[in-house]
Design a protein around this motif. Sequence first.
Motif, PDB file in Angstrom:
ATOM      1  N   LEU A 130      14.169  33.484   0.564  1.00 46.56           N
ATOM      2  CA  LEU A 130      14.905  33.931  -0.617  1.00 46.56           C
ATOM      3  C   LEU A 130      14.244  33.408  -1.880  1.00 46.56           C
ATOM      4  CD1 LEU A 130      18.486  33.180   0.745  1.00 46.56           C
ATOM      5  CD2 LEU A 130      17.334  35.407   0.645  1.00 46.56           C
ATOM      6  N   GLY A 131      14.477  34.100  -2.965  1.00 46.40           N
ATOM      7  CA  GLY A 131      13.985  33.660  -4.264  1.00 46.40           C
ATOM      8  C   GLY A 131      15.152  33.294  -5.157  1.00 46.40           C
ATOM      9  N   THR A 132      14.850  32.582  -6.211  1.00 43.49           N
ATOM     10  CA  THR A 132      15.873  32.148  -7.153  1.00 43.49           C
ATOM     11  C   THR A 132      15.394  32.326  -8.582  1.00 43.49           C
ATOM     12  OG1 THR A 132      15.028  29.872  -7.077  1.00 43.49           O
ATOM     13  CG2 THR A 132      16.858  30.403  -5.599  1.00 43.49           C
ATOM     14  N   HIS A 133      16.366  32.417  -9.468  1.00 44.21           N
ATOM     15  CA  HIS A 133      16.078  32.398 -10.897  1.00 44.21           C
ATOM     16  C   HIS A 133      17.155  31.554 -11.561  1.00 44.21           C
ATOM     17  CE1 HIS A 133      15.675  34.233 -15.061  1.00 44.21           C
ATOM     18  NE2 HIS A 133      14.549  33.626 -14.813  1.00 44.21           N
ATOM     19  N   ILE A 134      16.745  30.440 -12.136  1.00 41.76           N
ATOM     20  CA  ILE A 134      17.668  29.488 -12.756  1.00 41.76           C
ATOM     21  C   ILE A 134      17.807  29.828 -14.234  1.00 41.76           C
ATOM     22  CG2 ILE A 134      18.081  27.048 -13.288  1.00 41.76           C
ATOM     23  CD1 ILE A 134      16.065  26.442 -10.967  1.00 41.76           C
ATOM     24  N   ARG A 135      19.047  29.894 -14.698  1.00 42.88           N
ATOM     25  CA  ARG A 135      19.326  30.109 -16.125  1.00 42.88           C
ATOM     26  C   ARG A 135      20.119  28.919 -16.649  1.00 42.88           C
ATOM     27  NH1 ARG A 135      18.284  35.484 -18.317  1.00 42.88           N
ATOM     28  NH2 ARG A 135      19.079  34.382 -20.110  1.00 42.88           N
ATOM     29  N   THR A 136      19.661  28.359 -17.745  1.00 35.90           N
ATOM     30  CA  THR A 136      20.380  27.292 -18.437  1.00 35.90           C
ATOM     31  C   THR A 136      20.528  27.731 -19.886  1.00 35.90           C
ATOM     32  OG1 THR A 136      18.326  26.127 -18.991  1.00 35.90           O
ATOM     33  CG2 THR A 136      19.405  25.497 -16.931  1.00 35.90           C
ATOM     34  N   GLY A 137      21.093  26.899 -20.714  1.00 36.93           N
ATOM     35  CA  GLY A 137      21.140  27.216 -22.136  1.00 36.93           C
ATOM     36  C   GLY A 137      22.522  27.084 -22.736  1.00 36.93           C
ATOM     37  N   ALA A 138      22.567  27.306 -24.033  1.00 41.62           N
ATOM     38  CA  ALA A 138      23.784  27.096 -24.818  1.00 41.62           C
ATOM     39  C   ALA A 138      24.939  27.987 -24.371  1.00 41.62           C
ATOM     40  CB  ALA A 138      23.491  27.313 -26.300  1.00 41.62           C
ATOM     41  N   ILE A 139      24.636  29.166 -23.864  1.00 38.30           N
ATOM     42  CA  ILE A 139      25.716  30.070 -23.446  1.00 38.30           C
ATOM     43  C   ILE A 139      26.634  29.417 -22.414  1.00 38.30           C
ATOM     44  CG2 ILE A 139      24.371  31.207 -21.641  1.00 38.30           C
ATOM     45  CD1 ILE A 139      25.913  33.802 -22.420  1.00 38.30           C
TER      46      ILE A 139
END
Length: 186
Positions: A130-139
């Motif tokens: 499997l692959g992943t995409h990490i999102r972080t940030g002010a939202i």
Amino acid sequence: MHISDAITNRRSIRKFTDRPVTREDIENVLAAAALAPNHRLTEPWRFYVMGPEARYSYGVVLGDRKARKLTDPDAIRKLRESVGEEHRARPSMIAVATTLHDDPEIREEDYAAVMMAIQNLTLSALELGLGTHIRTGAILASDECRAAIGVPADQRLVATIALGEPAELPPTRPRTPATEHTSWLP
């Protein structure tokens, strides 16, 4: 798969196939995440496995944020809806939060532990194909985002992670060798 291969081959995946991610696979990556180093064994991580409606709600919040510069109400509505649908269509998403300890030192240690848990999750996912995409940030600090995912006020939302079978593997991005960031002290 050797851990060094997993570290070298991990990529942020932006496009996934339609193949569903099984509950067993999700439970396996979460089990790996929960084995992350944790200084005082506070186990601060909290995982929110987002179903299609939660993914859509999160996507709408993200679409609202992306639409801030738009003035046309129809364009704003279309962007919100398209980002919402894009997220609903993802095979799986997991939001990761940390508990908020009263002691600032423990709170900082807990945040670091949660980031290590996320790394364990991504490497475990790679082992499962499997692959992943990490999102972080002010939202993630916004009340709208917290409400869309269902994260209570006594937790800090740290990241969202898209999870699925990669439709394509992006090329390796160049990295500065560690030697250029290393100081050897006497």
